[in-house]
Design a protein around this motif. Sequence first.
Motif, PDB file in Angstrom:
ATOM      1  N   VAL A  19      42.649   8.409   8.189  1.00  0.00           N
ATOM      2  CA  VAL A  19      42.972   9.632   7.477  1.00  0.00           C
ATOM      3  C   VAL A  19      43.204   9.275   6.025  1.00  0.00           C
ATOM      4  O   VAL A  19      44.003   8.404   5.709  1.00  0.00           O
ATOM      5  CB  VAL A  19      44.238  10.299   8.071  1.00  0.00           C
ATOM      6  N   ARG A  20      42.499   9.911   5.155  1.00  0.00           N
ATOM      7  CA  ARG A  20      42.650   9.645   3.726  1.00  0.00           C
ATOM      8  C   ARG A  20      43.588  10.674   3.110  1.00  0.00           C
ATOM      9  O   ARG A  20      43.524  11.848   3.436  1.00  0.00           O
ATOM     10  CB  ARG A  20      41.306   9.700   3.027  1.00  0.00           C
ATOM     11  N   ALA A  21      44.416  10.183   2.217  1.00  0.00           N
ATOM     12  CA  ALA A  21      45.340  11.077   1.522  1.00  0.00           C
ATOM     13  C   ALA A  21      44.554  11.969   0.574  1.00  0.00           C
ATOM     14  O   ALA A  21      43.529  11.565   0.025  1.00  0.00           O
ATOM     15  CB  ALA A  21      46.370  10.276   0.733  1.00  0.00           C
ATOM     16  N   ALA A  22      45.047  13.165   0.429  1.00  0.00           N
ATOM     17  CA  ALA A  22      44.405  14.075  -0.518  1.00  0.00           C
ATOM     18  C   ALA A  22      44.524  13.510  -1.929  1.00  0.00           C
ATOM     19  O   ALA A  22      45.529  12.905  -2.277  1.00  0.00           O
ATOM     20  CB  ALA A  22      45.076  15.442  -0.454  1.00  0.00           C
ATOM     21  N   ARG A  23      43.505  13.689  -2.686  1.00  0.00           N
ATOM     22  CA  ARG A  23      43.520  13.208  -4.077  1.00  0.00           C
ATOM     23  C   ARG A  23      44.510  14.041  -4.896  1.00  0.00           C
ATOM     24  O   ARG A  23      44.458  15.266  -4.871  1.00  0.00           O
ATOM     25  CB  ARG A  23      42.121  13.336  -4.669  1.00  0.00           C
TER      26      ARG A  23
ATOM     27  N   ILE B  97      46.541  11.571 -14.604  1.00  0.00           N
ATOM     28  CA  ILE B  97      47.475  11.661 -13.481  1.00  0.00           C
ATOM     29  C   ILE B  97      47.898  10.299 -12.930  1.00  0.00           C
ATOM     30  O   ILE B  97      49.008  10.161 -12.439  1.00  0.00           O
ATOM     31  CB  ILE B  97      46.955  12.559 -12.345  1.00  0.00           C
ATOM     32  N   HIS B  98      47.045   9.300 -13.039  1.00  0.00           N
ATOM     33  CA  HIS B  98      47.400   7.980 -12.497  1.00  0.00           C
ATOM     34  C   HIS B  98      48.388   7.232 -13.389  1.00  0.00           C
ATOM     35  O   HIS B  98      48.959   6.225 -12.980  1.00  0.00           O
ATOM     36  CB  HIS B  98      46.136   7.155 -12.228  1.00  0.00           C
ATOM     37  N   SER B  99      48.615   7.742 -14.591  1.00  0.00           N
ATOM     38  CA  SER B  99      49.632   7.143 -15.458  1.00  0.00           C
ATOM     39  C   SER B  99      50.778   8.118 -15.717  1.00  0.00           C
ATOM     40  O   SER B  99      51.688   7.816 -16.482  1.00  0.00           O
ATOM     41  CB  SER B  99      49.017   6.696 -16.787  1.00  0.00           C
ATOM     42  N   THR B 100      50.720   9.289 -15.079  1.00  0.00           N
ATOM     43  CA  THR B 100      51.792  10.280 -15.260  1.00  0.00           C
ATOM     44  C   THR B 100      52.349  10.678 -13.895  1.00  0.00           C
ATOM     45  O   THR B 100      53.146   9.944 -13.327  1.00  0.00           O
ATOM     46  CB  THR B 100      51.280  11.510 -16.050  1.00  0.00           C
ATOM     47  N   ILE B 101      51.936  11.808 -13.349  1.00  0.00           N
ATOM     48  CA  ILE B 101      52.566  12.348 -12.138  1.00  0.00           C
ATOM     49  C   ILE B 101      52.385  11.502 -10.886  1.00  0.00           C
ATOM     50  O   ILE B 101      53.141  11.662  -9.931  1.00  0.00           O
ATOM     51  CB  ILE B 101      52.112  13.799 -11.864  1.00  0.00           C
ATOM     52  N   CYS B 102      51.435  10.591 -10.866  1.00  0.00           N
ATOM     53  CA  CYS B 102      51.237   9.736  -9.692  1.00  0.00           C
ATOM     54  C   CYS B 102      52.025   8.428  -9.771  1.00  0.00           C
ATOM     55  O   CYS B 102      51.926   7.596  -8.873  1.00  0.00           O
ATOM     56  CB  CYS B 102      49.747   9.438  -9.492  1.00  0.00           C
ATOM     57  N   VAL B 103      52.785   8.241 -10.824  1.00  0.00           N
ATOM     58  CA  VAL B 103      53.577   7.027 -10.999  1.00  0.00           C
ATOM     59  C   VAL B 103      54.994   7.274 -10.477  1.00  0.00           C
ATOM     60  O   VAL B 103      55.641   8.257 -10.865  1.00  0.00           O
ATOM     61  CB  VAL B 103      53.632   6.614 -12.490  1.00  0.00           C
ATOM     62  N   SER B 104      55.447   6.412  -9.614  1.00  0.00           N
ATOM     63  CA  SER B 104      56.808   6.525  -9.082  1.00  0.00           C
ATOM     64  C   SER B 104      57.814   6.516 -10.235  1.00  0.00           C
ATOM     65  O   SER B 104      57.739   5.682 -11.127  1.00  0.00           O
ATOM     66  CB  SER B 104      57.088   5.359  -8.136  1.00  0.00           C
TER      67      SER B 104
END
Length: 132
Positions: free
Chosen positions: A4-8, A49-56
Amino acid sequence: MQIVRAARPHPPGPADQSAARSKHCRVARSQGTACQPGALNSAVTQSTIHSTICVSGYSSSIRPSTGYTNALKVKQIAEYGYDDTDTADYEEDHLIPLSLGGNPTSEQNLWPEPRYDAGGYAATLGDRSRGD
């Protein structure tokens, strides 16, 4: 075994904004006031998004200071015409959550959410359901 792949992840769209606005407007209307329209953070785009909202920890890193939100809370409680003017009874809340690309400091995205039950909603209940 099924994989199962996580939604992008994606920047907030109309459905995300609509759900947040709907909750806010129900609370605002129960207090006899108008709704804030919400505001997006221009730094959050599909390409960032990979450097903003997707960063813990991203939301915590851009959250405004309590000095800023406390001053805004006083101003907005007066603007909303709330009968209860005790700032301890409110939490300055983001209409569009920071984790979905909401603007952290825009007055259009912040509003004084009652800590007590107001039309079925309270600040502490909303935070638990959103994971804020």
